[in-house]
Structure formats: C-alpha cells, structure tokens
Design a protein around this motif. Structure first.
Motif, PDB file in Angstrom:
ATOM      1  N   GLU A  99      -5.425  -5.640   7.556  1.00 21.10           N
ATOM      2  CA  GLU A  99      -6.229  -4.619   8.237  1.00 21.10           C
ATOM      3  C   GLU A  99      -5.502  -3.272   8.254  1.00 21.10           C
ATOM      4  O   GLU A  99      -6.058  -2.238   7.936  1.00 21.10           O
ATOM      5  CB  GLU A  99      -6.457  -5.081   9.681  1.00 21.10           C
ATOM      6  N   THR A 100      -4.211  -3.311   8.661  1.00 19.67           N
ATOM      7  CA  THR A 100      -3.414  -2.078   8.774  1.00 19.67           C
ATOM      8  C   THR A 100      -1.964  -2.375   8.419  1.00 19.67           C
ATOM      9  O   THR A 100      -1.444  -3.446   8.741  1.00 19.67           O
ATOM     10  CB  THR A 100      -3.449  -1.529  10.227  1.00 19.67           C
TER      11      THR A 100
ATOM     12  N   LYS B  94      -5.481   2.656   5.672  1.00 20.17           N
ATOM     13  CA  LYS B  94      -4.847   1.462   6.252  1.00 20.17           C
ATOM     14  C   LYS B  94      -3.377   1.685   6.593  1.00 20.17           C
ATOM     15  O   LYS B  94      -2.790   0.911   7.326  1.00 20.17           O
ATOM     16  CB  LYS B  94      -4.899   0.301   5.237  1.00 20.17           C
TER      17      LYS B  94
END
Length: 327
Positions: free
Chosen positions: A188-189, A217
C-alpha cells in the motif's frame, strides 16, 4: 469502484475461467478465496487494460508452475545456520500491524549485504516470505476482520546505505522484478526512514521516472519516522530501528527478540517452523536452493536501474575529487 472498473474485472474474470486446469489450481493459491481483489491488483498494475492484465496474470501463473512456487513453503533452507546467515544479511521482518490491520514489513536496505549465500537462496527466501504473507498472514487477517486484507505496508531503513550498495543492484533488481511481475500492488505504502544524502540524491533523479501510481506510494519521512508512523500504528508495531531517533537498523541495536530481522524474532521462528512442518509431510525433501528463473525487467525498470548506477557513479567521482583536493 466505477462501472468501467467493474466491467474490466468481469471481462478478466471471464478470461480466467477459460485458462487450463493447472493455471486455475495455481490461481487458487494466489487469490486465497478473494479472486476479485486479485484480478483488481493485476488490472491496476496494467492501468486497467484487460488484455495486458490477462497476459500478466497468465505469465505469472506459468512462472509459478515452472518454478514450483506453489510448493515453495515446503522447501526449508537447510541447515538452520545457513538460514540464520541469510537472515543476518537480508534484513527483512514483520514488526507488527497498522491500526487498520495491515502487516508492517520492515526492510533494512542500508545494512543488507547479501553476501552469505548464493543469489538463489536470497530469492527463495524472499519468495517464501511473500508466499507466507499471502497464504497464511493475509487470509488470517481477512478472517479476523471479516473483510479482505490483501496488502501490507513496508518501512525501508536506509541507515548505512553506501556507494558499495551498487554491487547489490543486480540482486535487488532480481527481487523487485519478481515482485513487480508476480506480486503486483501488494504494498500500500513504502515509508522510507533514516535517509542519508546518497538516497536523497538518487531519489531526486529516479522520482520523475516512476509511474504516478508508484510515486504516490512512496513517503520519505524525516529522521527515524517515529512520529509519522505512530499515526498509523501503535508503538509495539514500530520496527526496532524507528523506536528511538538515531537507533538505526544495526543488528546490535536491540535484543534479537525485538529485532524483527533476527531468526529469533517470533515472526521468523513461526515462518521457519511452518516450512519445516510442511516439508515433513513430503516423502522427499529436495535439498539445495530453489533455482527460480528471474523474469526480464520491463524497459522502464531497466532505465531506472541505469539512472541509479549513473547517479552512484557521479557521487563516487565527486567524493574522489573532494578527497583528492583535501589530500
């Protein structure tokens, strides 16, 4: 999700119904009961182009079959001392979970040396962590929360990053190519912490080459990133190198049980025990490393690697000329 996206998922789902039985079986290991979310990941990775996403997923399933990825969690790296040396030189671990329930994977980029085993063992170990995340950890979380949990976050510690890291670029390219083509949109990040000058210089030239989706991201945090990370996770889930300012990811910065890179950390103990137990159900355990074929990186990724190499070289030459003037 918009109507166009829904339609793309339907089209891809229809195409996947027509693939051969071995690919369908492997796909079950990939989606773990969440086929729609899995198809969406491959679609996102190919900008929602159905035919490109279909090719990507079929290529990935063929890669899984050819390289026996579905049985990789039955292939322990033995003896345990070899596995321990891999853990000491390929710094990665699960430090905890975000408040939303996503696994937090910590990676010691700067201090990873990749010099204690062959490239095949490092790739095998990386794939085992991916597969354990996707087949054991994420399904467990999905059950716990009653909703699909299909991604994680990564905290990258740049402590100790030096020009000598250039020698590891082939290894890192192999691992990131495996991830890009076979585990798309799983992160996700990316939070980047403890950033030295060399990273900042490279980031400046690499950032414009990244796809917008990837750029969004990556979050470069100041210092050890503790305050920012505490907004999304509890203190107990912080990687050990974020616990206090300047602690870094040195292997000696905390007791091994708290150091999520160590084989003595609960995550690695659980992972290694799981693989050994799965292996015990097999008649014959294949010894030696799993030789996984590394797919070719796409042109843009190859270009990024070239730019990083050039930037490292430039910094090296600047350092030499500075040192020369001082001498």
């Amino acid at each position: 999700m918009g109507a166009d996206c829904e339609d793309a998922v339907k089209q891809l789902s229809h195409l996947m119904e027509q693939v051969e039985a071995p690919l369908k079986r492997s796909f079950q290991n990939v989606h773990q009961g969440y086929p729609k979310e899995t198809l969406m990941r491959f679609l996102k990775a190919r900008e929602w182009n159905v035919s490109k996403a279909h090719k990507m997923i079929v290529d990935s399933l063929n890669w899984r079959i050819e390289n026996e990825i579905d049985s990789v969690l039955e292939r322990p790296i033995v003896p345990v001392d070899l596995y321990r040396s891999i853990r000491d030189s390929q710094l990665v671990g699960l430090s905890g979970y975000t408040k939303e329930g996503l696994p937090v994977f910590a990676i010691g980029v700067g201090h990873s040396t990749y010099d204690k085993a062959s490239v095949h063992y490092y790739v095998q170990s990386h794939i085992q962590i991916n597969e354990y995340r996707d087949r054991i950890i994420l399904p467990r979380l999905s059950q716990q929360f009653g909703r699909p949990v299909t991604s994680c976050i990564k905290v990258l510690d740049m402590t100790g990053l030096k020009l000598s890291a250039l020698s590891q670029i082939k290894m890192l390219t192999s691992i990131s190519t495996v991830d890009d083509l076979n585990y798309p949109e799983k992160t996700e990040t990316y939070y980047v912490v403890n950033v030295p000058y060399i990273f900042s210089a490279c980031w400046k030239v690499v950032k414009p080459l990244l796809q917008e989706r990837t750029k969004k991201k990556v979050k470069v945090l100041s210092g050890c990133g503790r305050d920012e990370l505490l907004k999304i996770m509890d203190y107990s889930s912080l990687p050990h190198f974020c616990g206090r300012e300047g602690s870094g990811s040195s292997k000696h910065s905390s007791p091994d049980v708290d150091n999520c890179f160590s084989l003595d950390h609960p995550f690695h103990k659980e992972l290694y025990s799981h693989i050994k137990e799965q292996a015990s159900h097999r008649e014959l355990i294949k010894m030696g490393s799993l030789h996984v074929s590394i797919p070719e990186p796409d042109l843009n990724d190859a270009k990024i690697v070239e730019v990083i190499q050039a930037e490292f070289q430039k910094i090296g030459e600047q350092d030499e000329s500075t040192n020369g003037h001082q001498g």
